[in-house]
Motif scaffolding. Structure first.
Motif, PDB file in Angstrom:
ATOM      1  N   GLN A 159      -3.440  -0.237  14.458  1.00 25.09           N
ATOM      2  CA  GLN A 159      -3.840  -0.691  13.133  1.00 25.09           C
ATOM      3  C   GLN A 159      -5.214  -1.348  13.177  1.00 25.09           C
ATOM      4  OE1 GLN A 159      -0.769  -3.301  11.743  1.00 25.09           O
ATOM      5  NE2 GLN A 159       0.662  -1.649  11.277  1.00 25.09           N
ATOM      6  N   PHE A 160      -5.431  -2.168  14.202  1.00 26.14           N
ATOM      7  CA  PHE A 160      -6.728  -2.825  14.330  1.00 26.14           C
ATOM      8  C   PHE A 160      -7.836  -1.788  14.473  1.00 26.14           C
ATOM      9  CE2 PHE A 160     -10.243  -4.461  16.778  1.00 26.14           C
ATOM     10  CZ  PHE A 160     -10.518  -5.669  16.166  1.00 26.14           C
ATOM     11  N   ARG A 161      -7.618  -0.821  15.338  1.00 25.61           N
ATOM     12  CA  ARG A 161      -8.634   0.213  15.563  1.00 25.61           C
ATOM     13  C   ARG A 161      -8.954   0.959  14.273  1.00 25.61           C
ATOM     14  NH1 ARG A 161      -6.021   2.904  18.910  1.00 25.61           N
ATOM     15  NH2 ARG A 161      -6.903   2.163  20.886  1.00 25.61           N
ATOM     16  N   ALA A 162      -7.918   1.294  13.520  1.00 27.97           N
ATOM     17  CA  ALA A 162      -8.127   2.057  12.293  1.00 27.97           C
ATOM     18  C   ALA A 162      -8.936   1.250  11.275  1.00 27.97           C
ATOM     19  CB  ALA A 162      -6.777   2.462  11.702  1.00 27.97           C
ATOM     20  N   LEU A 163      -8.601  -0.018  11.091  1.00 31.17           N
ATOM     21  CA  LEU A 163      -9.325  -0.817  10.114  1.00 31.17           C
ATOM     22  C   LEU A 163     -10.746  -1.111  10.590  1.00 31.17           C
ATOM     23  CD1 LEU A 163      -9.324  -2.173   7.435  1.00 31.17           C
ATOM     24  CD2 LEU A 163      -8.183  -4.158   8.430  1.00 31.17           C
ATOM     25  N   TYR A 164     -10.909  -1.333  11.877  1.00 32.62           N
ATOM     26  CA  TYR A 164     -12.248  -1.556  12.432  1.00 32.62           C
ATOM     27  C   TYR A 164     -13.146  -0.354  12.140  1.00 32.62           C
ATOM     28  CZ  TYR A 164     -15.868  -2.528  15.949  1.00 32.62           C
ATOM     29  OH  TYR A 164     -17.068  -2.763  16.600  1.00 32.62           O
ATOM     30  N   GLN A 165     -12.623   0.845  12.359  1.00 29.23           N
ATOM     31  CA  GLN A 165     -13.408   2.055  12.110  1.00 29.23           C
ATOM     32  C   GLN A 165     -13.723   2.212  10.625  1.00 29.23           C
ATOM     33  OE1 GLN A 165     -14.857   3.740  14.356  1.00 29.23           O
ATOM     34  NE2 GLN A 165     -13.817   2.845  16.128  1.00 29.23           N
ATOM     35  N   GLN A 166     -12.774   1.834   9.762  1.00 31.79           N
ATOM     36  CA  GLN A 166     -13.035   1.901   8.314  1.00 31.79           C
ATOM     37  C   GLN A 166     -14.163   0.951   7.920  1.00 31.79           C
ATOM     38  OE1 GLN A 166      -9.491   1.455   5.897  1.00 31.79           O
ATOM     39  NE2 GLN A 166      -8.267   2.649   7.343  1.00 31.79           N
ATOM     40  N   LEU A 167     -14.130  -0.263   8.450  1.00 27.98           N
ATOM     41  CA  LEU A 167     -15.196  -1.220   8.164  1.00 27.98           C
ATOM     42  C   LEU A 167     -16.538  -0.725   8.691  1.00 27.98           C
ATOM     43  CD1 LEU A 167     -13.328  -4.550   9.035  1.00 27.98           C
ATOM     44  CD2 LEU A 167     -14.060  -3.827   6.763  1.00 27.98           C
ATOM     45  N   LYS A 168     -16.509  -0.112   9.853  1.00 25.75           N
ATOM     46  CA  LYS A 168     -17.747   0.399  10.446  1.00 25.75           C
ATOM     47  C   LYS A 168     -18.329   1.516   9.598  1.00 25.75           C
ATOM     48  CE  LYS A 168     -19.601   1.917  14.899  1.00 25.75           C
ATOM     49  NZ  LYS A 168     -19.265   2.191  16.329  1.00 25.75           N
ATOM     50  N   ARG A 169     -17.478   2.450   9.162  1.00 24.74           N
ATOM     51  CA  ARG A 169     -17.955   3.561   8.332  1.00 24.74           C
ATOM     52  C   ARG A 169     -18.498   3.072   6.989  1.00 24.74           C
ATOM     53  NH1 ARG A 169     -13.360   6.217  10.568  1.00 24.74           N
ATOM     54  NH2 ARG A 169     -12.091   5.622   8.747  1.00 24.74           N
TER      55      ARG A 169
END
Length: 302
Positions: free
Chosen positions: A14-24
């Motif tokens: 979950q952390f990885r997915a949200l981190y990538q969303q914030l990055k994009r």
């Protein structure tokens, strides 16, 4: 959702997915990304704990202008109640700063651009089984005599070395990222177990037999009038021999800092049991901790 809303994710996927969303979305430039490891002061389910108040501040805090985390934050939470900082001889798997656990954490930590590490560690290393072993069967001890036995045990050095092992790994993985820990406050309800009711921990109260005490039953060899003084010495010793020593260590001076929380909660009603504050108590501690935390973040993320 308020501007200060933060998200805490204990699950790595979950952390990885949200981190990538914030990055994009280009939002990492203003979003604090915080790595958390610790004990029950970060994880207890008995109330909103110290870290809960950082992640999800009360609405009235915003109304009163209490400094929050600006645009919110992304928190990775690895903490577990009952964990020790150094290797726990009574439950080795409940140990934070040991090589296996550090390697696991760093394998994760190194792959994301964290802005800050928050630590809550060391309280469990000086209670329960440790106190039983350190004080032994002696009776009639003064606070100072009992504390000398703690000093002679080498436990402060053991915990300091465990912290150092973690700090060395964190600095190697991501140089320049600050690490912020905290002292513990002076207990006010020595020997008092926590009251377990469905109202404070939910249905788990029906299954769990007790919460503590971890100190009182193990210091009966100290003269009763001296027990409070002994516990204060124990807390002071952790601040001076572990936290302050690490901050003054040239290897960590640019990275490691801590918030001294001693003397914040001086009223018995601010404590749930002998080691854990109430929800209101943790709120008071979080106000201090949050200010120090904000000062460690990059300016655009405060």
């Amino acid at each position: 959702m308020p501007a200060s809303q933060s998200v805490a994710l204990p699950l790595r996927g979950q952390f990885r997915a949200l981190y990538q969303q914030l990055k994009r979305a280009g939002l990492l430039a203003r979003t604090p990304v915080v790595f958390c490891e610790g004990d029950s002061w970060f994880s207890t389910p008995l109330a909103m704990n110290l870290l809960d108040w950082i992640v999800s501040p009360a609405p009235e805090d915003e109304a009163r202008g209490v400094p929050l985390l600006g645009h919110g934050g992304l928190f990775f939470r690895a903490e577990h109640s009952g964990d020790c900082a150094a290797r726990n001889p009574d439950a080795p798997k409940r140990s934070m700063f040991v090589r296996d656990n550090i390697d696991d954490l760093m394998g994760w930590y190194a792959n994301f651009e964290f802005d800050l590490i928050l630590l809550s560690a060391g309280g469990n290393d000086f209670v329960d089984g440790f106190l039983r072993r350190a004080l032994g069967n002696r009776t009639g001890m003064s606070a100072q005599q009992a504390f000398q036995r703690v000093l002679d045990s080498g436990q402060y050095e053991t915990v300091r070395k465990a912290y150092a092992l973690f700090l060395q790994a964190a600095i190697a993985a991501r140089p320049g990222v600050p690490v912020l820990a905290h002292s513990y406050d002076y207990p006010q309800l020595i020997g008092r177990p926590g009251a377990l009711t469905p109202g404070n921990i939910g249905v788990a109260a029906l299954l769990k037999k007790s919460v503590g005490p971890w100190i009182g039953p193990n210091i009966l060899g100290i003269v009763e009038a001296e027990r409070v003084a002994f516990v204060r010495l124990l807390i002071d010793g952790f601040e001076s021999n572990v936290l302050r020593a690490l901050k003054n260590d040239a290897r960590f001076a640019a990275t490691f800092d801590y918030v001294d929380l001693r003397g914040t909660l001086s009223q018995p009603e601010q404590w749930f049991d002998e080691m854990h504050p109430t929800e209101a108590g943790f709120h008071a501690l979080a106000t201090k901790f949050r200010g120090a935390m904000l000062a460690k973040l990059p300016a655009p993320k405060r």
